[in-house]
Write an enzyme that holds these catalytic residues in place. Structure first.
Site, PDB file in Angstrom:
ATOM      1  N   ARG A  38       6.065  -3.707  -4.637  1.00 23.66           N
ATOM      2  CA  ARG A  38       5.116  -2.798  -3.966  1.00 23.66           C
ATOM      3  C   ARG A  38       4.847  -1.488  -4.715  1.00 23.66           C
ATOM      4  O   ARG A  38       3.706  -1.058  -4.783  1.00 23.66           O
ATOM      5  CB  ARG A  38       5.575  -2.500  -2.530  1.00 23.66           C
ATOM      6  CG  ARG A  38       5.716  -3.737  -1.631  1.00 23.66           C
ATOM      7  CD  ARG A  38       5.712  -3.386  -0.159  1.00 23.66           C
ATOM      8  NE  ARG A  38       4.423  -2.922   0.272  1.00 23.66           N
ATOM      9  CZ  ARG A  38       4.060  -1.679   0.337  1.00 23.66           C
ATOM     10  NH1 ARG A  38       4.909  -0.716   0.089  1.00 23.66           N
ATOM     11  NH2 ARG A  38       2.841  -1.359   0.703  1.00 23.66           N
ATOM     12  N   CYS A  72      11.208  -5.831 -18.595  1.00 24.73           N
ATOM     13  CA  CYS A  72      10.548  -5.330 -19.805  1.00 24.73           C
ATOM     14  C   CYS A  72       9.064  -5.069 -19.550  1.00 24.73           C
ATOM     15  O   CYS A  72       8.192  -5.779 -20.066  1.00 24.73           O
ATOM     16  CB  CYS A  72      10.739  -6.333 -20.931  1.00 24.73           C
ATOM     17  SG  CYS A  72      12.477  -6.570 -21.247  1.00 24.73           S
ATOM     18  N   GLU A  96      -1.350  -9.889  15.233  1.00 27.68           N
ATOM     19  CA  GLU A  96      -0.637 -10.526  14.114  1.00 27.68           C
ATOM     20  C   GLU A  96       0.107  -9.497  13.269  1.00 27.68           C
ATOM     21  O   GLU A  96      -0.161  -9.347  12.077  1.00 27.68           O
ATOM     22  CB  GLU A  96      -1.656 -11.261  13.225  1.00 27.68           C
ATOM     23  CG  GLU A  96      -2.555 -12.232  13.967  1.00 27.68           C
ATOM     24  CD  GLU A  96      -3.823 -12.602  13.176  1.00 27.68           C
ATOM     25  OE1 GLU A  96      -3.981 -12.151  12.024  1.00 27.68           O
ATOM     26  OE2 GLU A  96      -4.650 -13.337  13.727  1.00 27.68           O
ATOM     27  N   TYR A 133       0.935  -1.637  -5.468  1.00 27.27           N
ATOM     28  CA  TYR A 133       0.094  -0.912  -4.495  1.00 27.27           C
ATOM     29  C   TYR A 133       0.327   0.594  -4.531  1.00 27.27           C
ATOM     30  O   TYR A 133      -0.037   1.288  -3.578  1.00 27.27           O
ATOM     31  CB  TYR A 133       0.399  -1.366  -3.061  1.00 27.27           C
ATOM     32  CG  TYR A 133       0.418  -2.840  -2.836  1.00 27.27           C
ATOM     33  CD1 TYR A 133      -0.760  -3.582  -2.840  1.00 27.27           C
ATOM     34  CD2 TYR A 133       1.615  -3.499  -2.594  1.00 27.27           C
ATOM     35  CE1 TYR A 133      -0.737  -4.937  -2.613  1.00 27.27           C
ATOM     36  CE2 TYR A 133       1.642  -4.865  -2.362  1.00 27.27           C
ATOM     37  CZ  TYR A 133       0.459  -5.571  -2.379  1.00 27.27           C
ATOM     38  OH  TYR A 133       0.494  -6.911  -2.152  1.00 27.27           O
ATOM     39  N   TYR A 145       7.079  -7.551   2.872  1.00 25.69           N
ATOM     40  CA  TYR A 145       6.486  -7.773   1.552  1.00 25.69           C
ATOM     41  C   TYR A 145       7.434  -7.338   0.435  1.00 25.69           C
ATOM     42  O   TYR A 145       7.003  -6.872  -0.616  1.00 25.69           O
ATOM     43  CB  TYR A 145       5.124  -7.057   1.444  1.00 25.69           C
ATOM     44  CG  TYR A 145       4.197  -7.400   2.594  1.00 25.69           C
ATOM     45  CD1 TYR A 145       3.645  -8.683   2.687  1.00 25.69           C
ATOM     46  CD2 TYR A 145       3.900  -6.480   3.601  1.00 25.69           C
ATOM     47  CE1 TYR A 145       2.816  -9.023   3.755  1.00 25.69           C
ATOM     48  CE2 TYR A 145       3.081  -6.820   4.670  1.00 25.69           C
ATOM     49  CZ  TYR A 145       2.543  -8.087   4.743  1.00 25.69           C
ATOM     50  OH  TYR A 145       1.734  -8.417   5.784  1.00 25.69           O
TER      51      TYR A 145
HETATM   52  N1  LLP Z   1      -3.141 -11.210   9.716  1.00 24.74           N
HETATM   53  C1  LLP Z   1      -3.791 -11.518   8.581  1.00 24.74           C
HETATM   54  C2  LLP Z   1      -4.923 -12.436   8.636  1.00 24.74           C
HETATM   55  C3  LLP Z   1      -3.363 -10.958   7.366  1.00 24.74           C
HETATM   56  O1  LLP Z   1      -4.015 -11.244   6.248  1.00 24.74           O
HETATM   57  C4  LLP Z   1      -2.261 -10.075   7.346  1.00 24.74           C
HETATM   58  C5  LLP Z   1      -1.784  -9.486   6.094  1.00 24.74           C
HETATM   59  C6  LLP Z   1      -1.605  -9.808   8.561  1.00 24.74           C
HETATM   60  C7  LLP Z   1      -2.090 -10.381   9.734  1.00 24.74           C
HETATM   61  C8  LLP Z   1      -0.418  -8.899   8.642  1.00 24.74           C
HETATM   62  O2  LLP Z   1      -0.727  -7.598   8.267  1.00 24.74           O
HETATM   63  P1  LLP Z   1       0.336  -6.426   8.519  1.00 24.74           P
HETATM   64  O3  LLP Z   1       0.543  -6.282   9.984  1.00 24.74           O
HETATM   65  O4  LLP Z   1       1.589  -6.788   7.814  1.00 24.74           O
HETATM   66  O5  LLP Z   1      -0.305  -5.235   7.919  1.00 24.74           O
HETATM   67  N2  LLP Z   1       1.567  -7.258   0.361  1.00 24.74           N
HETATM   68  C9  LLP Z   1       0.863  -6.116   0.908  1.00 24.74           C
HETATM   69  C10 LLP Z   1       0.298  -6.426   2.281  1.00 24.74           C
HETATM   70  C11 LLP Z   1      -0.598  -7.638   2.282  1.00 24.74           C
HETATM   71  C12 LLP Z   1      -1.128  -7.968   3.662  1.00 24.74           C
HETATM   72  C13 LLP Z   1      -1.820  -9.270   3.667  1.00 24.74           C
HETATM   73  N3  LLP Z   1      -2.305  -9.692   4.960  1.00 24.74           N
HETATM   74  C14 LLP Z   1       1.798  -4.922   0.929  1.00 24.74           C
HETATM   75  O6  LLP Z   1       2.949  -5.044   0.506  1.00 24.74           O
HETATM   76  O7  LLP Z   1       1.392  -3.839   1.326  1.00 24.74           O
END
Ligand code: LLP
Length: 430
Positions: free
Chosen positions: A327, A358, A288, A331, A387
């Site tokens: 971000r 602001c 995923e 983060y 994101y």
């Molecule tokens: N699968 C599940 C169940 C997830 O919760 C997530 C991400 C993914 C796959 C995808 O993860 P990736 O491959 O993108 O790392 N907003 C944050 C990241 C939040 C991720 C949430 N879940 C950021 O900007 O770093």
């Protein structure tokens, strides 16, 4: 690997100069490269080639219809977390039968919507949710395909806000409870069809070790669940990290590959570590990825509005804020910032790149050495494809930026900039 390069002093997305897009469509502006997305998909697909696999792109990373359509055409599936994301997938020409539905708080409406569209599987995160899906499916006279998300209690060693696989996180069911949950559900929930097991330990993992640790820990459990319940898939989740520090040297398209050893997590390294453990399972393997697919395929363009030299700092005040890209402040995310036109002078100056919002937390970079850019000139914030737009908001009543997809020489507006009337739509004076 990405398709953003300097050519004769100007930053391009594939064959399109970004300055021309900024001037034509205004800023802040998100620009994506289709070739980069396609390249990432194809590389991951090839790396997992030995497995019977399905890449379920995590829609939350970037849910623009054009991007979903690109991935659907490549044969990808989707990992969704809401009925809204499923609606987008369907509108984009994606196949609901290749969608997994994750998330800890699915509502009745969402479960019904997903059942009506025949999704591949619900990835459930609690026994209560499994029982509720069973009830909703029964009410509709349907059978619901389900998998259970296991929380393997493995430290992903990433930022605390994007760690998900530890016992203290709200995600998944504790490793030790999984077999009992499957047994109870199999015995007591006649409207569920047990299809798989899922895990996801966190996001932006830049080292393969936590993935390997989680896979090694969960594979024996998968075998047991397979023996008892005849499941068909195991999803290893997303989380593959990207390199937020890029080379934009003209012509050097192979830079990322050449420097792979300094970036611990390549898809090859990832696949080499996990595939040998997964192959003997004889199951369909899902993954995923969100950020890996689109992160380095997008940039946020912004204009320098003003410069302010204070006693402690120099501020470049730009027209993109934390509402456009959250971000950095949420983060401590580090995004490379580079001018659209390379200045002749290669002097750097230490600045804070801040937005118009602001809030003191409204910054894109702090204490950053960047080339000298003047008021009216443009900057690109790199690696903003994941994101970025999906986490943008109308805070301070700022319209959402436009989005452009570049494909070779062609640039298409794939989302129009919001107007103020769009922002106010649906509001009424009492
Ligand atoms: N699968 C599940 C169940 C997830 O919760 C997530 C991400 C993914 C796959 C995808 O993860 P990736 O491959 O993108 O790392 N907003 C944050 C990241 C939040 C991720 C949430 N879940 C950021 O900007 O770093």
């Amino acid at each position: 690997m990405h398709s953003f390069r300097y050519h004769q002093g100007e930053l391009f997305a594939e064959n399109v100069p970004l300055q021309s897009l900024a001037e034509k469509h205004g800023t802040p502006l998100y620009v994506y490269s289709k070739a980069t997305i396609t390249g990432h998909f194809t590389r991951l697909d090839a790396a997992l080639g030995k497995l019977n696999h399905l890449i379920c792109y995590a829609v939350k990373a970037n849910s623009n219809l054009a991007i979903l359509n690109t991935i659907a055409k490549l044969g990808g599936g989707f990992d969704i977390v809401s009925a809204g994301e499923l609606y987008r997938v369907i509108k984009a020409g994606g196949d609901a039968g290749k969608c997994t539905f994750a998330g800890v708080g699915k509502t009745r409406d969402e479960i019904e919507f997903a059942l009506q569209h025949g999704i591949y599987c619900f990835n459930a995160e609690s026994e209560a949710e499994l029982r509720y899906i069973n009830q909703v499916a029964g009410d509709l006279g349907k059978k619901a395909p389900v998998a259970v998300r296991v929380n393997p209690n493995v430290d992903a060693k990433t930022h605390a806000k994007i760690t998900t696989g530890k016992s203290e996180n709200k995600f998944g069911i504790d490793f030790d409870q999984i077999l009992d949950v499957y047994s109870r559900v199999a015995a007591e929930c006649p409207n569920l069809v047990i299809k798989g097991l899922q895990m996801h330990i966190g996001s932006q993992l830049t080292n393969v070790d936590p993935f390997l640790e989680a896979v090694q820990k969960v594979v024996p459990l998968v075998k047991q669940v397979k023996e008892r319940h005849g499941i068909e898939f195991f999803s290893i989740g997303g989380g593959i990290g990207i390199n937020y520090r890029q080379s934009l040297d003209s012509g050097d398209h192979a830079w990322w590959e050449k420097n792979a050893e300094t970036h611990p997590l390549t898809v090859q390294a990832y696949a080499e570590a996990v595939v040998p453990h997964l192959e003997p399972l004889g199951l369909r393997i899902l993954c995923e990825p969100g950020r890996f697919m689109v992160g380095n395929a997008g940039v946020l363009l912004t204009k320098v509005l003003y410069e302010k030299r204070g006693s402690a700092k120099t501020f470049k005040i730009v027209d993109a804020g934390m509402n456009d890209l959250i971000r950095p402040t949420l983060y401590e995310g580090w995004h490379q910032i580079t001018p659209l036109k390379q200045p002749a002078d290669d002097t750097l100056e230490k600045v804070d790149v801040v937005g118009p919002i602001c809030e003191s937390g409204d910054f894109l970079a702090q204490n950053r050495d960047i080339p000298l850019v003047k008021e009216g000139e443009y900057l690109a914030v790199l690696s903003a494809g994941a994101y970025g737009f999906t986490m943008a908001s109308n805070y301070n009543t700022r319209p959402m930026p436009a989005e452009i997809l570049v494909d070779g020489d062609k640039a298409t507006v794939v989302r129009e900039r919001q107007t103020l009337d769009d922002v106010l739509k649906g509001e009424h004076i009492a």
